[in-house]
Design a protein around this motif. Sequence first.
Motif, PDB file in Angstrom:
ATOM      1  N   ARG A  77       0.835  -1.197   0.000  1.00 56.13           N
ATOM      2  CA  ARG A  77       0.000   0.000   0.000  1.00 56.13           C
ATOM      3  C   ARG A  77       0.869   1.246   0.000  1.00 56.13           C
ATOM      4  N   PRO A  78       0.820   2.029  -1.056  1.00 52.82           N
ATOM      5  CA  PRO A  78       1.574   3.279  -1.067  1.00 52.82           C
ATOM      6  C   PRO A  78       1.111   4.206   0.048  1.00 52.82           C
ATOM      7  N   GLY A  79       2.066   4.951   0.592  1.00 51.56           N
ATOM      8  CA  GLY A  79       1.720   5.974   1.559  1.00 51.56           C
ATOM      9  C   GLY A  79       2.194   5.707   2.961  1.00 51.56           C
ATOM     10  N   PHE A  80       2.540   4.460   3.268  1.00 49.19           N
ATOM     11  CA  PHE A  80       2.959   4.135   4.631  1.00 49.19           C
ATOM     12  C   PHE A  80       4.475   4.013   4.756  1.00 49.19           C
ATOM     13  N   LEU A  81       5.156   3.844   3.643  1.00 44.53           N
ATOM     14  CA  LEU A  81       6.606   3.951   3.563  1.00 44.53           C
ATOM     15  C   LEU A  81       6.932   5.035   2.556  1.00 44.53           C
ATOM     16  N   ALA A  82       8.017   5.747   2.780  1.00 50.42           N
ATOM     17  CA  ALA A  82       8.487   6.667   1.742  1.00 50.42           C
ATOM     18  C   ALA A  82       8.810   5.858   0.489  1.00 50.42           C
ATOM     19  N   PRO A  83       8.521   6.374  -0.696  1.00 46.31           N
ATOM     20  CA  PRO A  83       8.765   5.592  -1.909  1.00 46.31           C
ATOM     21  C   PRO A  83      10.224   5.199  -2.100  1.00 46.31           C
ATOM     22  N   THR A  84      11.140   6.035  -1.650  1.00 44.25           N
ATOM     23  CA  THR A  84      12.559   5.684  -1.760  1.00 44.25           C
ATOM     24  C   THR A  84      12.910   4.513  -0.847  1.00 44.25           C
ATOM     25  N   VAL A  85      12.313   4.494   0.344  1.00 42.02           N
ATOM     26  CA  VAL A  85      12.538   3.378   1.266  1.00 42.02           C
ATOM     27  C   VAL A  85      11.945   2.093   0.696  1.00 42.02           C
ATOM     28  N   ALA A  86      10.735   2.195   0.155  1.00 40.58           N
ATOM     29  CA  ALA A  86      10.102   1.022  -0.446  1.00 40.58           C
ATOM     30  C   ALA A  86      10.934   0.488  -1.610  1.00 40.58           C
ATOM     31  N   ALA A  87      11.445   1.384  -2.434  1.00 47.10           N
ATOM     32  CA  ALA A  87      12.248   0.953  -3.581  1.00 47.10           C
ATOM     33  C   ALA A  87      13.479   0.181  -3.126  1.00 47.10           C
ATOM     34  N   ARG A  88      14.150   0.666  -2.085  1.00 42.44           N
ATOM     35  CA  ARG A  88      15.334  -0.034  -1.579  1.00 42.44           C
ATOM     36  C   ARG A  88      14.947  -1.367  -0.922  1.00 42.44           C
ATOM     37  N   THR A  89      13.825  -1.379  -0.223  1.00 41.79           N
ATOM     38  CA  THR A  89      13.365  -2.611   0.422  1.00 41.79           C
ATOM     39  C   THR A  89      13.144  -3.718  -0.606  1.00 41.79           C
ATOM     40  N   PHE A  90      12.410  -3.406  -1.671  1.00 48.16           N
ATOM     41  CA  PHE A  90      12.109  -4.418  -2.684  1.00 48.16           C
ATOM     42  C   PHE A  90      13.345  -4.790  -3.497  1.00 48.16           C
ATOM     43  N   ALA A  91      14.203  -3.811  -3.779  1.00 46.28           N
ATOM     44  CA  ALA A  91      15.437  -4.113  -4.519  1.00 46.28           C
ATOM     45  C   ALA A  91      16.349  -5.019  -3.703  1.00 46.28           C
ATOM     46  N   THR A  92      16.406  -4.787  -2.393  1.00 45.44           N
ATOM     47  CA  THR A  92      17.232  -5.630  -1.527  1.00 45.44           C
ATOM     48  C   THR A  92      16.731  -7.060  -1.534  1.00 45.44           C
ATOM     49  N   LEU A  93      15.412  -7.242  -1.396  1.00 45.68           N
ATOM     50  CA  LEU A  93      14.851  -8.594  -1.414  1.00 45.68           C
ATOM     51  C   LEU A  93      15.008  -9.232  -2.793  1.00 45.68           C
ATOM     52  N   ASP A  94      14.941  -8.432  -3.840  1.00 45.72           N
ATOM     53  CA  ASP A  94      15.164  -8.978  -5.178  1.00 45.72           C
ATOM     54  C   ASP A  94      16.582  -9.523  -5.293  1.00 45.72           C
ATOM     55  N   GLN A  95      17.536  -8.852  -4.674  1.00 46.01           N
ATOM     56  CA  GLN A  95      18.917  -9.345  -4.669  1.00 46.01           C
ATOM     57  C   GLN A  95      19.028 -10.645  -3.888  1.00 46.01           C
ATOM     58  N   PHE A  96      18.508 -10.675  -2.671  1.00 46.56           N
ATOM     59  CA  PHE A  96      18.630 -11.862  -1.840  1.00 46.56           C
ATOM     60  C   PHE A  96      17.863 -13.056  -2.419  1.00 46.56           C
ATOM     61  N   SER A  97      16.784 -12.790  -3.143  1.00 47.18           N
ATOM     62  CA  SER A  97      15.970 -13.885  -3.683  1.00 47.18           C
ATOM     63  C   SER A  97      16.402 -14.307  -5.084  1.00 47.18           C
ATOM     64  N   GLY A  98      17.385 -13.622  -5.649  1.00 45.60           N
ATOM     65  CA  GLY A  98      17.812 -13.974  -6.996  1.00 45.60           C
ATOM     66  C   GLY A  98      16.862 -13.522  -8.081  1.00 45.60           C
ATOM     67  N   GLY A  99      16.218 -12.365  -7.873  1.00 54.93           N
ATOM     68  CA  GLY A  99      15.360 -11.804  -8.916  1.00 54.93           C
ATOM     69  C   GLY A  99      13.963 -12.389  -8.951  1.00 54.93           C
ATOM     70  N   ARG A 100      13.377 -12.638  -7.785  1.00 63.93           N
ATOM     71  CA  ARG A 100      12.061 -13.287  -7.741  1.00 63.93           C
ATOM     72  C   ARG A 100      10.938 -12.373  -7.272  1.00 63.93           C
ATOM     73  N   VAL A 101      11.195 -11.092  -7.099  1.00 65.41           N
ATOM     74  CA  VAL A 101      10.219 -10.187  -6.494  1.00 65.41           C
ATOM     75  C   VAL A 101       9.368  -9.493  -7.554  1.00 65.41           C
ATOM     76  N   ALA A 102       8.076  -9.372  -7.258  1.00 66.36           N
ATOM     77  CA  ALA A 102       7.175  -8.458  -7.956  1.00 66.36           C
ATOM     78  C   ALA A 102       6.341  -7.769  -6.883  1.00 66.36           C
ATOM     79  N   VAL A 103       5.823  -6.590  -7.208  1.00 67.81           N
ATOM     80  CA  VAL A 103       5.073  -5.795  -6.236  1.00 67.81           C
ATOM     81  C   VAL A 103       3.651  -5.599  -6.734  1.00 67.81           C
TER      82      VAL A 103
END
Length: 379
Positions: A77-103
């Motif tokens: 849900r947009p609005g509860f995290l800053a968009p820059t924080v959300a972007a880093r959060t998902f990018a970090t998990l995409d790295q750890f998961s080997g490119g398996r993340v979608a939002v």
Amino acid sequence: MPVEIIGMISTHDVSETRPATGPVVDVEYTRSFARAHEQAGFDRILIAQSSASPDPNQVAAFAAANTERLGLLIAHRPGFLAPTVAARTFATLDQFSGGRVAVHIITGGHDAEQRRDGDYLSKDERYARTDDYLTVVKKAWTEHAPFDHDGPYYRLADFHSEVRPVQQPRIPVYFGGSSDAAYRVGGKHADTFALWGEPLAETAEQIARVRAAAEAAGRETAPGISVSFRPILGRTDEEAWERAHRILGTIEQRGDAFGGRRAVLPVGPGATPQNVGSQRLLAAAAKGDRHDRALWTAPAKATGAAGNSTALVGSPETVAQALLDYVDIGATTLLIRGYDPLDDALDYGRELLPLVRAEVARRDAAAAAGPVPATAGAR
């Protein structure tokens, strides 16, 4: 073109027909549920979000650590995290998961539910914020130089992130909603636009509106389309319908006792949902319980359409053909989950997914071969 098939997990055993068992975060159940979807051959699992449920980012990280190839579709849900924080959060998990993340972007269709987390914007304002939010998130994933942003809801200066998604050019964005604002913002930003399971004619109408919104936004390629159902299988159509009516009886008997979404949304017969998607499901149910090849809207009526609540009922062959009917009108993703969540996921993997994938592969092979010349085979 292969069709993507998505399931859905939760962190404990509960559904409209099953009282909750175990703790809210049942570690062993969550691990088994994620692995069951990988074993069954699903492409991704959706991890839902509400104001009362476990954090979906943490659930996704746990699921990623306990599977090898299964994709993760994280409701956000947009609005509860800053968009820059959300972007880093998902990018970090995409790295750890080997490119398996979608939002999966859920702007929020219920004022009361949004306010539980402190969001008092109106629905139209929420969609305007989502537009601004996704503009920043996408830039954070793709811009290599520091950038500024001065939008209606977010303002930042000299932003740069060192963490990039594995997936290029960025993490896929799914988007849900059925209102005019949802079409407009999702048509602009979504890689896949998610719809609930309405009759074919109404679904085709929504697909056309999504495509028109994408064109109005200047996009050359329209978003993919996801449709969601609750398949109810039996060895025969008759057996499946017997099971379906048992399920409906349990739902009606339990009334509003179901936790999960019922804890935060208006539910049950006579409920008046605020979001347009639920209103559309109830409108379809008002026209009749059965539609097209196998669509059954009675569960939506019984639950007040709290979530994706329309079923496809029949033998695996019947339900596979019903799913393919939606592929024929433009669906590229099928999201399915059952009323016996873990066992149904395994059953889908054994009985349903192979039929759908085989037919899609057959069609793709036929299309690649092209038309057979009229003189072919003549002697």
